[in-house]
Write a protein that holds these residues in place. Structure first.
Motif, PDB file in Angstrom:
ATOM      1  N   VAL A  17       0.816  -1.213   0.000  1.00 19.81           N
ATOM      2  CA  VAL A  17       0.000   0.000   0.000  1.00 19.81           C
ATOM      3  C   VAL A  17       0.852   1.266   0.000  1.00 19.81           C
ATOM      4  O   VAL A  17       0.547   2.239  -0.713  1.00 19.81           O
ATOM      5  N   ARG A  18       1.926   1.290   0.749  1.00 18.60           N
ATOM      6  CA  ARG A  18       2.769   2.487   0.843  1.00 18.60           C
ATOM      7  C   ARG A  18       3.374   2.886  -0.506  1.00 18.60           C
ATOM      8  O   ARG A  18       3.777   4.042  -0.694  1.00 18.60           O
ATOM      9  N   SER A  19       3.451   1.921  -1.426  1.00 20.78           N
ATOM     10  CA  SER A  19       4.259   2.134  -2.633  1.00 20.78           C
ATOM     11  C   SER A  19       3.498   1.984  -3.943  1.00 20.78           C
ATOM     12  O   SER A  19       4.111   1.966  -5.003  1.00 20.78           O
ATOM     13  N   PHE A  20       2.180   1.910  -3.896  1.00 19.45           N
ATOM     14  CA  PHE A  20       1.443   1.662  -5.137  1.00 19.45           C
ATOM     15  C   PHE A  20       1.009   2.963  -5.813  1.00 19.45           C
ATOM     16  O   PHE A  20       1.358   3.218  -6.964  1.00 19.45           O
ATOM     17  N   ALA A  21       0.238   3.782  -5.121  1.00 18.22           N
ATOM     18  CA  ALA A  21      -0.213   5.047  -5.703  1.00 18.22           C
ATOM     19  C   ALA A  21      -0.630   5.995  -4.585  1.00 18.22           C
ATOM     20  O   ALA A  21      -1.341   5.595  -3.663  1.00 18.22           O
ATOM     21  N   ASP A  22      -0.209   7.232  -4.684  1.00 14.72           N
ATOM     22  CA  ASP A  22      -0.446   8.247  -3.657  1.00 14.72           C
ATOM     23  C   ASP A  22      -1.431   9.271  -4.190  1.00 14.72           C
ATOM     24  O   ASP A  22      -1.137   9.973  -5.155  1.00 14.72           O
ATOM     25  N   SER A  24      -2.978  11.554  -1.922  1.00 20.11           N
ATOM     26  CA  SER A  24      -2.983  12.706  -1.019  1.00 20.11           C
ATOM     27  C   SER A  24      -1.840  13.675  -1.276  1.00 20.11           C
ATOM     28  O   SER A  24      -1.894  14.829  -0.844  1.00 20.11           O
ATOM     29  N   GLY A  25      -0.778  13.218  -1.937  1.00 21.49           N
ATOM     30  CA  GLY A  25       0.346  14.090  -2.232  1.00 21.49           C
ATOM     31  C   GLY A  25       1.412  14.150  -1.171  1.00 21.49           C
ATOM     32  O   GLY A  25       2.297  15.010  -1.233  1.00 21.49           O
ATOM     33  N   ASP A  26       1.365  13.214  -0.198  1.00 18.60           N
ATOM     34  CA  ASP A  26       2.379  13.237   0.855  1.00 18.60           C
ATOM     35  C   ASP A  26       3.550  12.312   0.576  1.00 18.60           C
ATOM     36  O   ASP A  26       4.439  12.149   1.415  1.00 18.60           O
ATOM     37  N   GLY A  27       3.575  11.673  -0.603  1.00 11.03           N
ATOM     38  CA  GLY A  27       4.681  10.791  -0.960  1.00 11.03           C
ATOM     39  C   GLY A  27       4.525   9.366  -0.494  1.00 11.03           C
ATOM     40  O   GLY A  27       5.434   8.557  -0.684  1.00 11.03           O
ATOM     41  N   VAL A  28       3.379   9.057   0.133  1.00 13.41           N
ATOM     42  CA  VAL A  28       3.098   7.701   0.620  1.00 13.41           C
ATOM     43  C   VAL A  28       1.817   7.206  -0.038  1.00 13.41           C
ATOM     44  O   VAL A  28       0.813   7.928  -0.077  1.00 13.41           O
ATOM     45  N   GLY A  29       1.834   5.997  -0.549  1.00  9.12           N
ATOM     46  CA  GLY A  29       0.648   5.421  -1.163  1.00  9.12           C
ATOM     47  C   GLY A  29      -0.513   5.335  -0.192  1.00  9.12           C
ATOM     48  O   GLY A  29      -0.329   5.270   1.024  1.00  9.12           O
ATOM     49  N   ASP A  30      -1.736   5.313  -0.733  1.00  5.81           N
ATOM     50  CA  ASP A  30      -2.918   5.309   0.130  1.00  5.81           C
ATOM     51  C   ASP A  30      -4.078   4.618  -0.583  1.00  5.81           C
ATOM     52  O   ASP A  30      -3.973   4.204  -1.751  1.00  5.81           O
ATOM     53  N   LEU A  75      -2.551   7.742   7.641  1.00  3.41           N
ATOM     54  CA  LEU A  75      -1.598   7.833   6.530  1.00  3.41           C
ATOM     55  C   LEU A  75      -2.208   7.298   5.241  1.00  3.41           C
ATOM     56  O   LEU A  75      -1.872   7.770   4.137  1.00  3.41           O
ATOM     57  N   PHE A  76      -3.118   6.323   5.368  1.00  8.22           N
ATOM     58  CA  PHE A  76      -3.680   5.656   4.196  1.00  8.22           C
ATOM     59  C   PHE A  76      -5.121   6.054   3.907  1.00  8.22           C
ATOM     60  O   PHE A  76      -5.643   5.703   2.842  1.00  8.22           O
ATOM     61  N   ASP A 396       8.947  11.564 -16.924  1.00  8.83           N
ATOM     62  CA  ASP A 396      10.367  11.311 -17.141  1.00  8.83           C
ATOM     63  C   ASP A 396      11.230  11.538 -15.912  1.00  8.83           C
ATOM     64  O   ASP A 396      12.447  11.407 -15.975  1.00  8.83           O
ATOM     65  N   ALA A 397      10.615  11.897 -14.773  1.00  7.46           N
ATOM     66  CA  ALA A 397      11.396  12.178 -13.573  1.00  7.46           C
ATOM     67  C   ALA A 397      10.589  11.800 -12.337  1.00  7.46           C
ATOM     68  O   ALA A 397       9.362  11.712 -12.377  1.00  7.46           O
ATOM     69  N   GLN A 398      11.294  11.574 -11.249  1.00 10.58           N
ATOM     70  CA  GLN A 398      10.664  11.291  -9.969  1.00 10.58           C
ATOM     71  C   GLN A 398       9.666  12.408  -9.624  1.00 10.58           C
ATOM     72  O   GLN A 398       9.982  13.566  -9.857  1.00 10.58           O
ATOM     73  N   PRO A 399       8.454  12.067  -9.156  1.00  6.89           N
ATOM     74  CA  PRO A 399       7.972  10.776  -8.676  1.00  6.89           C
ATOM     75  C   PRO A 399       7.277   9.913  -9.723  1.00  6.89           C
ATOM     76  O   PRO A 399       6.555   8.988  -9.353  1.00  6.89           O
ATOM     77  N   TYR A 400       7.463  10.207 -11.002  1.00  9.05           N
ATOM     78  CA  TYR A 400       6.910   9.376 -12.077  1.00  9.05           C
ATOM     79  C   TYR A 400       5.406   9.133 -11.917  1.00  9.05           C
ATOM     80  O   TYR A 400       4.909   8.016 -12.095  1.00  9.05           O
ATOM     81  N   GLY A 401       4.679  10.181 -11.561  1.00 12.37           N
ATOM     82  CA  GLY A 401       3.231  10.062 -11.455  1.00 12.37           C
ATOM     83  C   GLY A 401       2.738   9.330 -10.227  1.00 12.37           C
ATOM     84  O   GLY A 401       1.529   9.128 -10.068  1.00 12.37           O
ATOM     85  N   PHE A 402       3.656   8.953  -9.336  1.00 12.76           N
ATOM     86  CA  PHE A 402       3.235   8.251  -8.120  1.00 12.76           C
ATOM     87  C   PHE A 402       2.455   9.174  -7.191  1.00 12.76           C
ATOM     88  O   PHE A 402       1.462   8.770  -6.582  1.00 12.76           O
ATOM     89  N   SER A 403       2.898  10.433  -7.079  1.00 11.46           N
ATOM     90  CA  SER A 403       2.245  11.418  -6.222  1.00 11.46           C
ATOM     91  C   SER A 403       1.841  12.629  -7.046  1.00 11.46           C
ATOM     92  O   SER A 403       2.590  13.057  -7.935  1.00 11.46           O
ATOM     93  N   PRO A 404       0.669  13.222  -6.764  1.00 11.95           N
ATOM     94  CA  PRO A 404       0.306  14.471  -7.446  1.00 11.95           C
ATOM     95  C   PRO A 404       1.148  15.622  -6.913  1.00 11.95           C
ATOM     96  O   PRO A 404       1.606  15.612  -5.765  1.00 11.95           O
TER      97      PRO A 404
END
Length: 513
Positions: A17-22, A24-30, A75-76, A396-404
Motif C-alpha cells: 500500500v505504501r508504494s502503489f499510488a499516492d 494525497s500528495g504526501d509521498g506515501v501510497g494510500d 496515513l492511508f 520522465d522524472a521522480q515521482p513518475y506520477g506516483f504522487s500528485p
C-alpha cells in the motif's frame, strides 16, 4: 467449463500500500490512490488484489506492527475510503484480500500497553509471552537480527520474534482466539473476499520455550518456534468463520516450511484454502529445480499456489540475472518463468511492479532505508526496501506520477525507471506490461477448459516440456536452443519463439497437434 471456487485458479496482485499510488500528495501510497488505479488492474487482467496492512500502526515494520486491527491508519485514509475501495473493486470485477497479522501486535496496541501497566502474572500480561529471569528465557533470535527477548524495568522479559515493537501474542490464551475471530468478522462484514495470514506457521511456540538446536536455526525449519501442531486448530476455527459467509471467502497462509508435505498440512479441507509455495519463489534458474518443485507440489497439494516475488524478497528478475554476463538475462528469465508458472494448475500471486519488469533497487542511500532489518543488523543486511520502491506510473522524472504535485516518494526512485513507467510501456507491444496483459488474457480464456494435472514430455538439455490438456508449455533454462515438440500453433512466447526451436531464457505456450 469447470465450476470451482474463484481462488482455486485466480491470479492475485499484491499491493504494497505504501508504494502503489499516492492520492494525497504526501509521498506515501494510500487507499484513494489504489482506487484511482483500479482500471489499470482490471485491464492488466488479474482477478483479485491483496492489500498489505493499512491499519493504524506506528510503522516500525511498514504496518506489520498493528496497533488497531479494526481501523485504517490516517496515513492511508479512512474506513469510508476502504469501503469505497471494496465497492469500486467489486464493480471492476476484482476481489479484495487483506492482510491479517496474528503472530504479534504493535507495542502500541492497547493490550500491550495494558500489559506494561499491569504486574507480572496478571491477565493482561498473559495475552503476550512474558517470562521471569536474570537472563533471556532461551536462545531464540529475532528474524530481524538480534535477540528475540527484551527486558522490562520490572525484570520480566517479553518475546518478539521480529522487532521489539512487535510483541508476540500468547495463543495459549483463549482471549487471543476470540479477538481474532472477531477481527475476521469485522472485515468480512465489510465485504472483503479473503485474507492473507502473516507468519501463519508462527502463532504457537513450544510450551516449554525450549532452546533452538544449532542445526535448526532458520526461518522455516521445524523448531520450538515454528509449526507447532496446535496452530492447525486456529485455522480450523477460522475456516468455520470463512465458510459461514457467502461468496467463497478464502484464506492464504504465509507458511515457510521445509517440504511440500509440511505445506500440505495447512491446506487440509477444514483449514486454510491456500498457502504460498515459497519453494517456487526460492528456486534457482534451473529446469531440474523447477521440475522437482512442480512434482513435489502437485503430489502434495490439491490447490497449489505459485509466486515469484513479494514485498519481503529480492525481485525475481534481479535474482535470475545474478551471475549472468548478459544484462538482459534477468528480465528474459523472469518473463519465461511467469509463462511457465501460469501454465501450471492452481492460482498465482503477482507482486506490484513485476508487470513493468522492475528490478530490485540495490543502491538506496542508507538514510532512506526504513526496514528494521537494516537498522537492527547495523547495516550488514540491506533489508527489503529495495523491492518496495514506489511504482513509476508516468513522466520522465521522480515521482513518475506516483504522487500528485511532484511530492518526493517515501523511498527514492531510480532515474533509469523513466523507461519503465506504465504509461510508456502501455504503448509498446514489445514491453513487459504488454506481455503480462497478453498472457493473463490468454490464461483467462483457457483456464476453464484445462485439467488440474500435467504430463511431462521428454525434454533435451536444461529444458522442461509439459502438457496440460491441449496446452503445451516449454521453458528453456539452458544455454542452447532446443527443438519444439510437435504442435498445431504457437499461442504465446516470452521472447522469440516462433520458429522450430526455442532460444535460451525463453518459454512458449503451444497448442497440441
Amino acid at each position: 467449463m469447470k465450476n470451482s471456487p474463484w481462488w482455486r485458479d485466480a491470479v492475485v496482485y499484491e499491493i504494497y500500500v505504501r508504494s502503489f499510488a499516492d492520492a494525497s500528495g504526501d509521498g506515501v501510497g494510500d487507499l484513494q490512490g489504489i482506487r484511482s488505479r483500479l482500471p489499470y488492474l482490471a485491464e492488466l487482467g488479474v482477478d483479485a488484489i491483496w492489500l498489505t496492512p493499512f491499519q493504524p500502526s506506528p510503522m516500525a515494520d511498514g504496518g506489520y506492527d498493528v496497533a488497531d486491527y479494526r481501523g485504517v491508519d490516517p496515513l492511508f485514509g479512512t474506513l469510508a475510503d476502504f469501503d469505497a475501495l471494496v465497492a469500486d473493486a467489486h464493480a471492476h470485477g476484482l476481489r479484495i484480500m487483506v492482510d491479517v497479522v496474528p503472530n504479534h501486535s504493535s507495542s502500541a496496541h492497547r493490550w500491550f500497553q495494558a500489559a506494561l501497566a499491569s504486574p507480572a502474572g496478571s491477565p493482561e500480561r498473559d495475552r503476550y509471552i512474558f517470562r521471569d529471569g536474570d537472563a533471556p528465557p532461551n536462545n531464540w533470535t529475532s528474524v530481524f537480527s538480534g535477540p528475540a527477548w527484551t527486558r522490562l524495568p520490572d525484570g520480566q522479559w517479553y518475546l518478539h520474534l521480529f522487532a521489539p515493537e512487535q510483541p508476540d501474542f500468547n495463543w495459549r490464551n483463549p482471549a487471543v482466539h476470540e479477538e481474532f475471530l472477531d477481527i475476521l468478522r469485522f472485515w468480512l462484514d465489510r465485504g472483503v473476499d479473503g485474507f492473507r495470514i502473516d507468519v501463519a506457521m508462527g502463532l504457537y511456540k513450544d510450551a516449554d520455550l525450549a532452546d533452538v538446536p544449532p542445526s535448526e536455526e532458520g526461518f522455516q525449519s521445524r523448531s520450538p518456534i515454528w509449526s507447532q501442531p496446535e496452530v492447525h486448530e486456529v485455522y480450523r476455527e477460522w475456516r468455520k468463520v470463512l465458510d459461514s459467509y457467502p461468496g467463497d471467502r478464502a484464506a492464504v497462509g504465509e507458511v515457510w516450511t521445509d517440504t511440500a508435505e509440511d505445506l500440505a498440512l495447512y491446506v487440509r479441507p477444514d483449514e486454510l484454502h491456500q498457502s504460498f509455495n515459497f519453494a517456487w519463489l526460492e528456486a534457482p534458474w534451473s529446469a531440474t529445480a523447477f521440475r522437482k518443485i512442480i512434482d513435489d507440489t502437485l503430489a502434495a497439494v490439491t490447490a497449489p499456489t505459485w509466486v515469484l516475488s513479494n514485498h519481503d524478497v529480492v525481485r525475481h528478475i534481479t535474482r535470475y540475472g545474478e551471475g549472468s554476463l548478459d544484462p538482459s538475462a534477468g528480465l528474459a528469465r523472469g518473463r519465461a518463468a511467469l509463462l511457465a508458472m501460469l501454465a501450471l494448475p492452481g492460482s498465482a500471486y503477482l507482486y506490484q511492479g513485476e508487470e513493468l519488469g522492475l528490478p530490485e533497487v540495490k543502491d538506496l542511500p542508507p538514510e532512506s532505508r526504513q526496514d528494521p532489518i537494516f537498522a537492527r543488523s547495523k547495516g550488514e543486511l540491506l533489508g527489503r526496501d529495495g523491492c518496495r520502491v514506489p511504482i513509476p506510473w508516468s513522466g520522465d522524472a521522480q515521482p513518475y506520477g506516483f504522487s500528485p504535485g511532484g511530492a518526493g516518494p517515501w523511498l527514492p526512485q531510480p532515474a533509469s525507471w523513466a523507461a519503465l513507467t506504465a504509461e510508456r510501456q502501455a504503448g509498446d507491444p514489445a514491453s513487459t506490461l504488454a506481455f503480462y496483459r497478453r498472457v493473463l488474457e490468454l490464461r483467462r480464456s483457457l483456464r476453464g477448459t484445462l485439467p488440474d494435472a500435467i504430463a511431462w514430455l521428454e525434454a533435451p538439455g536444461d529444458a522442461l516440456m509439459f502438457t496440460r490438456g491441449e496446452l503445451i508449455c516449454v521453458i528453456n533454462c539452458g544455454e542452447e536452443a532446443v527443438p519444439l515438440p510437435p504442435h498445431r500453433e504457437v499461442l504465446l512466447s516470452s521472447g522469440n519463439g516462433e520458429g522450430a526451436s526455442l532460444p535460451p531464457n525463453t518459454a512458449v505456450w503451444l497448442r497440441s497437434a
